[in-house]
Write an enzyme that holds these catalytic residues in place. Structure first.
Site, PDB file in Angstrom:
ATOM      1  N   GLU A 187       0.761  -1.257   0.030  1.00 23.88           N
ATOM      2  CA  GLU A 187      -0.091  -0.072   0.040  1.00 23.88           C
ATOM      3  C   GLU A 187       0.817   1.349  -0.092  1.00 23.88           C
ATOM      4  OE1 GLU A 187      -0.562  -2.720   1.684  1.00 23.88           O
ATOM      5  OE2 GLU A 187      -2.839  -3.182   1.750  1.00 23.88           O
ATOM      6  N   MET A 199      24.098   8.988   1.925  1.00 28.88           N
ATOM      7  CA  MET A 199      24.082  10.505   2.563  1.00 28.88           C
ATOM      8  C   MET A 199      24.426  10.135   4.102  1.00 28.88           C
ATOM      9  SD  MET A 199      23.703  13.226   2.509  1.00 28.88           S
ATOM     10  CE  MET A 199      22.685  14.044   0.818  1.00 28.88           C
ATOM     11  N   PHE A 246     -11.758  -7.731  14.111  1.00 31.20           N
ATOM     12  CA  PHE A 246     -10.494  -8.250  13.026  1.00 31.20           C
ATOM     13  C   PHE A 246     -10.271  -7.079  12.031  1.00 31.20           C
ATOM     14  CE2 PHE A 246      -9.351 -10.189   9.070  1.00 31.20           C
ATOM     15  CZ  PHE A 246      -8.291 -10.738   9.444  1.00 31.20           C
ATOM     16  N   GLN A 247      -9.350  -6.805  12.007  1.00 28.73           N
ATOM     17  CA  GLN A 247      -8.484  -5.808  11.304  1.00 28.73           C
ATOM     18  C   GLN A 247      -9.143  -4.300  11.356  1.00 28.73           C
ATOM     19  OE1 GLN A 247      -8.412  -7.265   7.127  1.00 28.73           O
ATOM     20  NE2 GLN A 247      -6.467  -8.071   7.423  1.00 28.73           N
ATOM     21  N   LYS A 296     -17.843  -0.588   6.610  1.00 25.78           N
ATOM     22  CA  LYS A 296     -18.355  -1.709   5.706  1.00 25.78           C
ATOM     23  C   LYS A 296     -19.859  -1.562   5.316  1.00 25.78           C
ATOM     24  CE  LYS A 296     -17.283  -6.360   3.881  1.00 25.78           C
ATOM     25  NZ  LYS A 296     -16.800  -7.598   4.088  1.00 25.78           N
TER      26      LYS A 296
HETATM   27  C1  LIG Z   1      12.267   5.505   5.258  1.00 22.07           C
HETATM   28  C2  LIG Z   1      13.773   6.039   5.398  1.00 22.07           C
HETATM   29  N1  LIG Z   1      14.713   5.766   6.261  1.00 22.07           N
HETATM   30  C3  LIG Z   1      15.624   6.214   6.456  1.00 22.07           C
HETATM   31  C4  LIG Z   1      16.200   7.401   6.094  1.00 22.07           C
HETATM   32  C5  LIG Z   1      17.423   8.145   6.552  1.00 22.07           C
HETATM   33  N2  LIG Z   1      18.410   8.053   5.183  1.00 22.07           N
HETATM   34  C6  LIG Z   1      18.282   9.551   4.543  1.00 22.07           C
HETATM   35  S1  LIG Z   1      19.389   9.283   3.270  1.00 22.07           S
HETATM   36  C7  LIG Z   1      19.653   7.552   3.641  1.00 22.07           C
HETATM   37  C8  LIG Z   1      20.545   6.786   2.595  1.00 22.07           C
HETATM   38  C9  LIG Z   1      20.254   6.429   1.454  1.00 22.07           C
HETATM   39  O1  LIG Z   1      20.901   5.526   0.737  1.00 22.07           O
HETATM   40  P1  LIG Z   1      20.844   5.053  -0.768  1.00 22.07           P
HETATM   41  O2  LIG Z   1      19.336   4.827  -0.851  1.00 22.07           O
HETATM   42  O3  LIG Z   1      21.576   4.271  -0.996  1.00 22.07           O
HETATM   43  O4  LIG Z   1      21.173   6.500  -1.476  1.00 22.07           O
HETATM   44  P2  LIG Z   1      22.586   7.210  -1.471  1.00 22.07           P
HETATM   45  O5  LIG Z   1      22.543   8.474  -0.451  1.00 22.07           O
HETATM   46  O6  LIG Z   1      23.579   6.419  -1.378  1.00 22.07           O
HETATM   47  O7  LIG Z   1      22.515   7.859  -2.845  1.00 22.07           O
HETATM   48  C10 LIG Z   1      18.994   7.188   4.641  1.00 22.07           C
HETATM   49  C11 LIG Z   1      19.233   6.148   5.492  1.00 22.07           C
HETATM   50  C12 LIG Z   1      15.211   8.160   5.059  1.00 22.07           C
HETATM   51  N3  LIG Z   1      15.285   9.576   4.451  1.00 22.07           N
HETATM   52  N4  LIG Z   1      13.942   7.447   4.872  1.00 22.07           N
END
Ligand SMILES: Cc1ncc(C[n+]2csc(CCOP(=O)(O)OP(=O)(O)O)c2C)c(N)n1
Ligand SMILES: [Mg+2]
Lengths: 186, 561
Positions: free
Chosen positions: B49, B472, B111-112, B161
């Protein structure tokens, strides 16, 4: 400092929850919140007392956020308007027949009423401003307060003047206060 | 005429112009799915979803219309949450319809059963719980109106529902009656005059262009205003594309990974014209030293954004397009030659460090790859991103001249957004080329939607920038945690095989010589494709304003030795 807002809201399920949740989410402290019906069946009225450490700036934030709720129709800040403010308290005091007279005379001074008398307790009903109620509570405390309930503050401005509306244009509010909105900037 | 609640829902939805919905069925919304078969609606069955939410969001951003997603009660609804929050943070109009247990069961932990309106209260613009069929028409009409008007945002309708199966008299409401919801359109005259005075006095003005420009279709008004007053335009991450990147007044992106000259211009300006943006911490740096010499004019539809982060001198609350249209005839023409020259000097300094001026070193750099995709597509693709380093490089180097072609999760920064939002965007514009630029980490969060793309033959091109890191986060650990890498080393599956298992043609690119050919190959295929680029692993995004630093305290790319 505490600010007092009057909000007119649609009388629908969940509206109180929306308002309360908004204050929690935006990190404002509600000191008191009273809701009730109005002369119009589809509209409820809330009186909300909120701590606003940043003064008018906080008041602006509160009004603006309240208007983001679809069910909120009108918000006024009546903090600085001449208004009538009331709170109602029921106070149960543990006193037997020997001390009833004492409570009675206190009640008279405060224009409070004794509304229930039992063998060893009685209930005092008092209406008034926060201060007045606090005063009465202080004097009753030594006698033994066992239970207390308060409705929370309700307010109404005197005469035909409304409170301050800071959200120009929203829901048809007029624009006049906009310059104030600019001046509020610290 | 009497109709079931589910039929009334679709009657209203069709009247709102909805043609495609994204969703997932379950016990509590089966009557809705059954009734759907009788209406001219194309339903996209997702794999999770969250994917439906991001697709509806991507559809809305790319089309300018209201997106729509469906889910069942309980876990179906909770799987939407990340997507709803993402749409909320970026003010995207999406209507979510969830099934709920029958009204008489509510509160009994049936349920749900999950309190969906309770959970979504802080992440929707508004939400509804419907317990009776006769409420549906009015609520659906309101929901779409609220989603798209004022400051747009997601609206959720939770339908019990019994309300789906019970019958009610269907009458399409002629209009919406919302006494407590009347967004402002025009800003008052005296405030406009006040703004004009500030503009007259200014020598070093700058426009900060945000998502609001796109949301109110104010692109043309913005161009007219900028040209007439010769005011340079800086953009937020979400405002990219609202003002043509190739225009001489364009300064590109501001903020944490904004251009040096752009941030310098903001810090040295004497007048900020903030158009449909909200001074997020990612664009201001520390507020203590933000634009210290600048007067500030804030054009904004949501009064709660005024003075929220930055106190402003002239708030113009209203619809941006209306306000700009009112303002343009009131302002004079200026040239601001000095100021533009100064900015260009800063720009030249910054450019000397740019990765784009590097000679090829045999390695794959995301910035270069983004530029290669830009070249191949003539800068005309719809581009979505995931979240991370690749997102910032795409923002920096996929220069956009046209609006509503840049889809990225800004406010929420939701990893997993890239692929599903691209699928949604494709449904908005089936003739357009759609690219999803993703990281190796984020791609894995919603990779299952590849099969959705196959089932729909959605023509989306996925570019996975595989640096084998949560890049990042790794960069922050490098800069601010003494390079102590913690939980950022990411093992990935064989992306080519993964794609092929979904029946998506895929390629791996490890060498510079393969890049152009692979991009051309992807473009030549009608339908989804995946290219995995093995990129330089420990590259950093520059410039960077560290969290809490002043906007002009940027860490710049070291000069290449
Ligand atoms: C759902 C979610 N979990 C954690 C983060 C924290 N976060 C921000 S950037 C990042 C790294 C992303 O890695 P990747 O997808 O490999 O992209 P890159 O930075 O290597 O280009 C994370 C873990 C986030 N923004 N969103
Ligand atoms: Mg990565």
């Amino acid at each position: 400092m505490n600010y007092t807002f009057i909000a007119l809201v649609e009388n629908k399920p969940g509206v109180l929850n929306r308002v309360a949740s908004l204050f929690r989410r935006r990190n404002f402290n509600i000191e008191s919140l009273a809701v009730g019906r109005t002369e119009k069946p589809d509209i409820s009225r809330m009186t909300v007392v909120v701590d606003c450490p940043n003064g008018d700036m906080d008041a602006h934030k509160i009004e603006a956020n309240l208007y983001k709720l679809v069910n909120v129709i009108d918000v006024q800040d009546v903090t600085h308007q001449p208004s009538v403010t009331r709170d109602l308290a029921l106070i149960k005091v543990m006193v037997g027949p020997d001390k009833r007279a004492e409570v009675n005379s206190l009640a008279e001074i405060f224009r409070a009423r004794i509304v229930d008398v039992a063998a060893d307790s009685l209930i005092v009903e008092i209406t008034g401003t926060e201060d007045k109620i606090e005063g009465m509570i202080e004097l009753l405390r030594p006698l033994g307060i066992v239970e207390m309930v308060r409705t929370g503050q309700v307010s109404m401005t005197r005469g035909v003047t409304d409170g301050v509306r800071r959200m120009p244009g929203v829901n048809g509010n007029r624009f006049e206060d906009l310059s104030e909105m600019a001046e509020m900037a610290p | 005429m009497k109709k079931t609640g589910a039929e009334i829902l679709w009657e209203c939805v069709v009247r709102e112009g909805v043609e495609v919905v994204f969703g997932y069925p379950g016990g509590a919304n089966m009557p809705i799915y059954d009734a759907m078969l009788s209406y001219p609606i194309h339903h996209v069955l997702v794999r999770h979803e969250q994917g439906a939410a991001h697709m509806a969001d991507g559809y809305a951003r790319a089309s300018g219309k209201v997106g729509m997603a469906l889910a069942t009660s309980g876990p179906g609804a909770t799987n939407l949450i990340t997507g709803i929050a993402t749409a909320m943070m970026d003010s995207v109009p999406v209507v979510f319809v969830t099934g709920q247990v029958a009204a008489h069961l509510i509160g009994g932990d049936a349920f749900q059963e999950v309190d969906v309106t309770g959970i979504t209260l802080p992440i929707t613009k508004h939400n509804y719980l419907i317990t009776r069929a006769d409420e549906i028409a009015e609520v659906v009409r309101e929901a779409f109106y609220i989603a798209r008007s004022g400051r747009p945002g997601p609206v959720l309708i939770d339908i019990c529902k019994n309300a789906q199966v019970e019958q009610a008299e269907f009458k399409y409401p002629a209009d919406v009656k919302l006494p407590g919801y009347q967004p402002v359109d025009h800003a008052p005259k005296d405030s406009l005059e006040h703004a004009v005075k500030l503009i007259e006095k200014s020598q070093r003005p700058i426009i900060l262009c945000g998502h609001g420009v796109l949301m109110s279709n104010a692109e043309e008004a913005l161009i007219n205003f900028a040209i007439k007053t010769q005011t340079p335009v800086a953009s937020t991450l979400l405002g990219l594309g609202a003002f043509p990147a190739s225009h001489e007044l364009s300064l590109g992106m501001m903020g944490m990974h904004g251009e040096v000259h752009t941030n310098m211009a903001i810090q040295n300006s004497d007048l900020i014209l903030a158009f449909g943006m909200r001074f997020d911490d990612r664009v201001t740096g520390t507020l203590k030293t933000y634009a210290p010499h600048a007067k500030k004019i804030h054009v904004e539809i949501d009064p709660s954004e005024v003075h929220k982060n930055v106190a402003v001198d002239v708030p113009l609350v209203g619809n941006l397009k209306t306000v700009l249209t009112d303002l343009i005839p009131m302002v004079d023409e200026y040239d601001h030659e000095e100021w533009k020259k100064q900015i260009n000097e800063w720009k030249a300094e910054g450019d000397s460090r740019s990765i784009m001026n590097w000679d090829p070193d045999g390695k794959l750099h995301v910035a270069h790859l983004v530029a290669d995709i830009w070249k191949a597509t003539g800068g005309n693709a719809i581009v979505t991103t995931d979240v991370g380093q690749h997102q910032m490089w795409t923002a920096q180097y996929y220069a956009l001249d046209r609006p509503n072609r840049w889809l990225t999760s800004g406010g929420a920064g939701t990893m997993g957004f890239g692929l599903p939002s691209a699928i949604g965007a494709w449904f908005a514009n089936k003739e357009e080329e759609v690219w999803a630029v993703a990281g190796d980490g984020g791609f894995q969060m919603t990779a299952a939607e590849l099969t959705t793309a196959v089932q729909e033959n959605a023509n989306v091109k996925v570019a996975i920038m595989n640096n084998s890191f949560l890049g990042m986060v790794r960069q922050w650990q490098e800069f601010f945690f003494e390079k102590r890498y913690s939980a950022v080393n990411m093992l990935s599956p064989n992306f080519v095989k993964l794609a092929e298992a979904h029946n998506v043609p895929a390629r791996l690119v490890t060498k510079l010589e393969e890049v152009d050919e692979a991009i051309a190959w992807a473009r030549s295929i009608k339908g989804p494709t995946v290219i995995e680029f093995r990129v330089e692993q420990e590259e950093a995004v520059y410039p960077m304003v560290p969290a809490g630093a002043a906007l002009d305290q940027m860490i710049q790319r070291p000069l290449k030795s």
